[in-house]
Design a protein around this motif. Sequence first.
Motif, PDB file in Angstrom:
ATOM      1  N   ALA A 181      14.454  83.180 -24.524  1.00  0.00           N
ATOM      2  CA  ALA A 181      14.380  83.894 -23.257  1.00  0.00           C
ATOM      3  C   ALA A 181      13.941  85.323 -23.530  1.00  0.00           C
ATOM      4  CB  ALA A 181      15.751  83.876 -22.586  1.00  0.00           C
TER       5      ALA A 181
ATOM      6  N   LYS B  44      15.816  78.860 -25.815  1.00  0.00           N
ATOM      7  CA  LYS B  44      15.767  77.859 -24.757  1.00  0.00           C
ATOM      8  C   LYS B  44      15.185  76.588 -25.342  1.00  0.00           C
ATOM      9  CE  LYS B  44      15.641  80.603 -20.638  1.00  0.00           C
ATOM     10  NZ  LYS B  44      15.295  80.486 -19.237  1.00  0.00           N
TER      11      LYS B  44
ATOM     12  N   ARG C 149       6.463  76.918 -13.470  1.00  0.00           N
ATOM     13  CA  ARG C 149       7.731  77.588 -13.174  1.00  0.00           C
ATOM     14  C   ARG C 149       8.651  77.598 -14.385  1.00  0.00           C
ATOM     15  NH1 ARG C 149       8.618  76.643  -6.870  1.00  0.00           N
ATOM     16  NH2 ARG C 149       6.429  76.617  -6.336  1.00  0.00           N
TER      17      ARG C 149
ATOM     18  N   HIS D 239       7.394  80.194 -16.755  1.00  0.00           N
ATOM     19  CA  HIS D 239       7.736  81.516 -16.229  1.00  0.00           C
ATOM     20  C   HIS D 239       9.190  81.871 -16.550  1.00  0.00           C
ATOM     21  CE1 HIS D 239       7.484  85.031 -13.662  1.00  0.00           C
ATOM     22  NE2 HIS D 239       8.587  84.637 -13.056  1.00  0.00           N
ATOM     23  N   ARG D 240      10.044  80.855 -16.643  1.00  0.00           N
ATOM     24  CA  ARG D 240      11.460  81.071 -16.962  1.00  0.00           C
ATOM     25  C   ARG D 240      11.718  81.080 -18.462  1.00  0.00           C
ATOM     26  NH1 ARG D 240      14.616  77.657 -12.234  1.00  0.00           N
ATOM     27  NH2 ARG D 240      13.563  78.714 -10.529  1.00  0.00           N
TER      28      ARG D 240
ATOM     29  N   HIS E   9      10.626  78.752 -20.893  1.00  0.00           N
ATOM     30  CA  HIS E   9      10.647  77.483 -21.622  1.00  0.00           C
ATOM     31  C   HIS E   9       9.281  77.181 -22.231  1.00  0.00           C
ATOM     32  CE1 HIS E   9      14.563  75.935 -20.302  1.00  0.00           C
ATOM     33  NE2 HIS E   9      14.285  76.449 -19.105  1.00  0.00           N
TER      34      HIS E   9
ATOM     35  N   GLU F 154      10.612  73.439  -7.113  1.00  0.00           N
ATOM     36  CA  GLU F 154      11.715  74.360  -7.426  1.00  0.00           C
ATOM     37  C   GLU F 154      13.037  73.605  -7.592  1.00  0.00           C
ATOM     38  OE1 GLU F 154      13.093  77.795  -8.762  1.00  0.00           O
ATOM     39  OE2 GLU F 154      11.003  77.483  -8.206  1.00  0.00           O
TER      40      GLU F 154
ATOM     41  N   ASP G 182      16.819  73.171 -15.411  1.00  0.00           N
ATOM     42  CA  ASP G 182      17.533  74.350 -15.900  1.00  0.00           C
ATOM     43  C   ASP G 182      19.039  74.061 -16.046  1.00  0.00           C
ATOM     44  OD1 ASP G 182      15.573  76.237 -16.428  1.00  0.00           O
ATOM     45  OD2 ASP G 182      15.680  77.141 -14.433  1.00  0.00           O
TER      46      ASP G 182
END
Length: 195
Positions: free
Chosen positions: A32, A44, A66, A69-70, A72, A181, A188
């Motif tokens: 992260a 992660k 997405r 972006h987080r 991963h 999402e 997640d």
Amino acid sequence: MSLPSLGAPARRRTVLGLALLVAAVSAAPATATDGDGRTAGKAKPTVVLVHGAFADASGWSEVAMRLQHRGHEVVAPANPLRGLGNDSSYTASVLKSIKGPIVLVGHSYGGAVISSAAAGNPNVKALVAEAAAWKTIPSWFLVARQDKATAPDLERFEAERAGSRTVEIDSSHVAMMSHPETVVGLIDEAAETTC
């Protein structure tokens, strides 16, 4: 959207069953990062997304973006669709090339593929899908209430039999496209709970 906690006793591993767009195969787990791009916190897991029949990995593009972006690493191999044995062997070979924890996601038929491919791989920490690996690896299951390809009641039965943490949404068979999402939130949760 916040998902409720698992609530069940922790299991040794977890498997995820959805598929995703190919991004990259990582030799090391992703970490992260904070707002300035500096490493922050623990590594992660790499998320591996396996598509089902009559599809390809592009169906996971929104979910993959997405997840990346987080923070991963995301791998979405092309499922060869040559039969469960061949497809599982191929996917298992992809998993062996990844260092560190793995959250494995399979969509539809991809769920059977990942469950077989994950068997015996200690790096697989979570499943989002169904099959043999769910007996020893904790799993999460997304039930699509408007699914016309797989009966939602069958999905509920499979999820209950596997003891999966289950989320239901008003979606068609391709929830990763219509509700990316929600799918990312489930992935997640599995990653945070097991890795």
